[in-house]
Design a protein around this motif. Structure first.
Motif, PDB file in Angstrom:
ATOM      1  N   ALA A  53       0.840  -1.211   0.000  1.00  0.00           N
ATOM      2  CA  ALA A  53       0.000   0.000   0.000  1.00  0.00           C
ATOM      3  C   ALA A  53       0.871   1.255   0.000  1.00  0.00           C
ATOM      4  CB  ALA A  53      -0.916  -0.006   1.231  1.00  0.00           C
ATOM      5  N   THR A  54       1.925   1.253   0.821  1.00  0.00           N
ATOM      6  CA  THR A  54       2.812   2.417   0.890  1.00  0.00           C
ATOM      7  C   THR A  54       3.532   2.605  -0.446  1.00  0.00           C
ATOM      8  OG1 THR A  54       3.098   1.947   3.233  1.00  0.00           O
ATOM      9  CG2 THR A  54       4.649   3.510   2.263  1.00  0.00           C
ATOM     10  N   LEU A  57       1.268   4.309  -2.870  1.00  0.00           N
ATOM     11  CA  LEU A  57       1.186   5.746  -2.545  1.00  0.00           C
ATOM     12  C   LEU A  57       2.453   6.478  -2.979  1.00  0.00           C
ATOM     13  CD1 LEU A  57      -0.592   6.133   0.919  1.00  0.00           C
ATOM     14  CD2 LEU A  57      -1.523   6.210  -1.394  1.00  0.00           C
ATOM     15  N   SER A 119      -4.553  -4.276  -1.314  1.00  0.00           N
ATOM     16  CA  SER A 119      -5.440  -3.439  -0.514  1.00  0.00           C
ATOM     17  C   SER A 119      -4.691  -2.209   0.000  1.00  0.00           C
ATOM     18  CB  SER A 119      -5.965  -4.260   0.668  1.00  0.00           C
ATOM     19  OG  SER A 119      -6.614  -3.408   1.582  1.00  0.00           O
ATOM     20  N   ILE A 120      -5.311  -1.048  -0.118  1.00  0.00           N
ATOM     21  CA  ILE A 120      -4.702   0.185   0.398  1.00  0.00           C
ATOM     22  C   ILE A 120      -5.124   0.318   1.865  1.00  0.00           C
ATOM     23  CG2 ILE A 120      -4.439   2.697   0.068  1.00  0.00           C
ATOM     24  CD1 ILE A 120      -3.277   1.003  -2.250  1.00  0.00           C
ATOM     25  N   TYR A 121      -4.309  -0.263   2.742  1.00  0.00           N
ATOM     26  CA  TYR A 121      -4.510  -0.249   4.200  1.00  0.00           C
ATOM     27  C   TYR A 121      -5.925  -0.723   4.580  1.00  0.00           C
ATOM     28  CZ  TYR A 121      -0.498   2.850   3.570  1.00  0.00           C
ATOM     29  OH  TYR A 121       0.689   3.400   3.169  1.00  0.00           O
ATOM     30  N   TRP A 126      -6.787  -1.787  -4.680  1.00  0.00           N
ATOM     31  CA  TRP A 126      -6.115  -1.157  -5.812  1.00  0.00           C
ATOM     32  C   TRP A 126      -6.213  -2.124  -6.995  1.00  0.00           C
ATOM     33  CZ3 TRP A 126      -4.582   3.521  -6.933  1.00  0.00           C
ATOM     34  CH2 TRP A 126      -3.677   3.726  -7.984  1.00  0.00           C
TER      35      TRP A 126
END
Ligand code: HEM
Ligand code: HEM
Length: 179
Positions: A53-54, A57, A119-121, A126
């Motif tokens: 996820a990071t 981003l 998964s974004i957190y 995504w």
């Protein structure tokens, strides 16, 4: 200590550049540490969902940062930097910008072939790319992620060492203008 020339007065990078630099730097350090130490700490904490996820981003923020970078000119380097040092700094910065895009893209490609969702957190998923498990593309991206991830770690060490060298040894404004 070298006498500071008039053009060595503290002219900072603009506030958005400084903020984005700090945020992306913290995220990249997090991803380098979790990427390299991930397998060793898996019994205590599984870092890869947060790593992925990071990383996504970082990709989005870096695209924005790079596009916007073409709209302004950086402050002049101080007279303490000769032409060779300027060249090395420029190559390192271009290399870092390139890796801030290529490393997460390779991660996105090979992780798309895996069974886990991106998964974004836990907030939303995504999209995955159409990459088949075991395909040449998935394998090349996996290999590339590893090699370029370690290259990025090396460049970051060089970059941070240079910043600290400027601040503590040469005692010029190079670090202060990015803080
Ligand atoms: C700038 C962002 C990123 C950096 C600096 C980074 C860095 C790294 C590094 C150094 C490794 C260890 C390589 C190895 O020993 O095999 C790694 C592993 C990994 N990364 Fe990233 N990564 C980033 C973004 C991403 C993204 C966006 C994804 C997926 C969406 C991702 C997924 C993974 C996975 C699944 C592994 C484990 C691979 C394995 O165990 O074989 N990474 N990453
Ligand atoms: C960890 C990931 C990091 C990345 C990916 C990164 C990336 C970059 C990039 C691309 C630039 C060029 C800025 C531009 O002109 O557009 C830059 C500048 C700079 N960074 Fe970093 N950075 C990182 C960490 C750090 C850290 C931890 C420090 C401080 C110890 C630092 C200090 C600086 C300084 C002082 C500049 C300005 C250099 C100059 O004016 O010539 N960076 N960084």
């Amino acid at each position: 200590m070298a006498t500071l020339a008039a053009n060595d007065q503290l002219v900072r990078y603009n506030a958005v550049a400084r903020t984005l630099h700090a945020v992306i730097a913290a995220m990249v350090i997090f991803n380098l540490v979790t990427g390299i130490a991930g397998d060793a700490i898996e019994d205590i904490w599984q870092p890869f969902p947060a790593h992925k996820a990071t990383g996504i981003l970082i990709l989005l923020l870096s695209l924005g940062r790079l596009g916007w970078r073409f709209t302004w000119t950086m402050p002049d380097w101080p007279s303490t930097m000769g032409s060779l040092k300027r060249k090395i700094a420029r190559i390192t910065h271009v290399g870092l910008y390139a890796l801030m895009l290529i490393v997460p893209i390779t991660g996105w490609i090979f992780s798309s072939a895996g069974k886990y969702p991106l998964s974004i957190y836990g907030l939303f998923d995504w999209p995955k790319l159409a990459v088949a498990k075991g395909s040449a593309l998935a394998d090349a991206a996996h290999e590339g992620h590893e090699v370029l991830g370690f290259l990025m770690a090396g460049l970051v060490v060089l970059h941070v060492a240079a910043a600290l060298h400027h601040h503590f040894i040469i005692k010029d404004n190079v670090l202060r203008r990015m803080l």
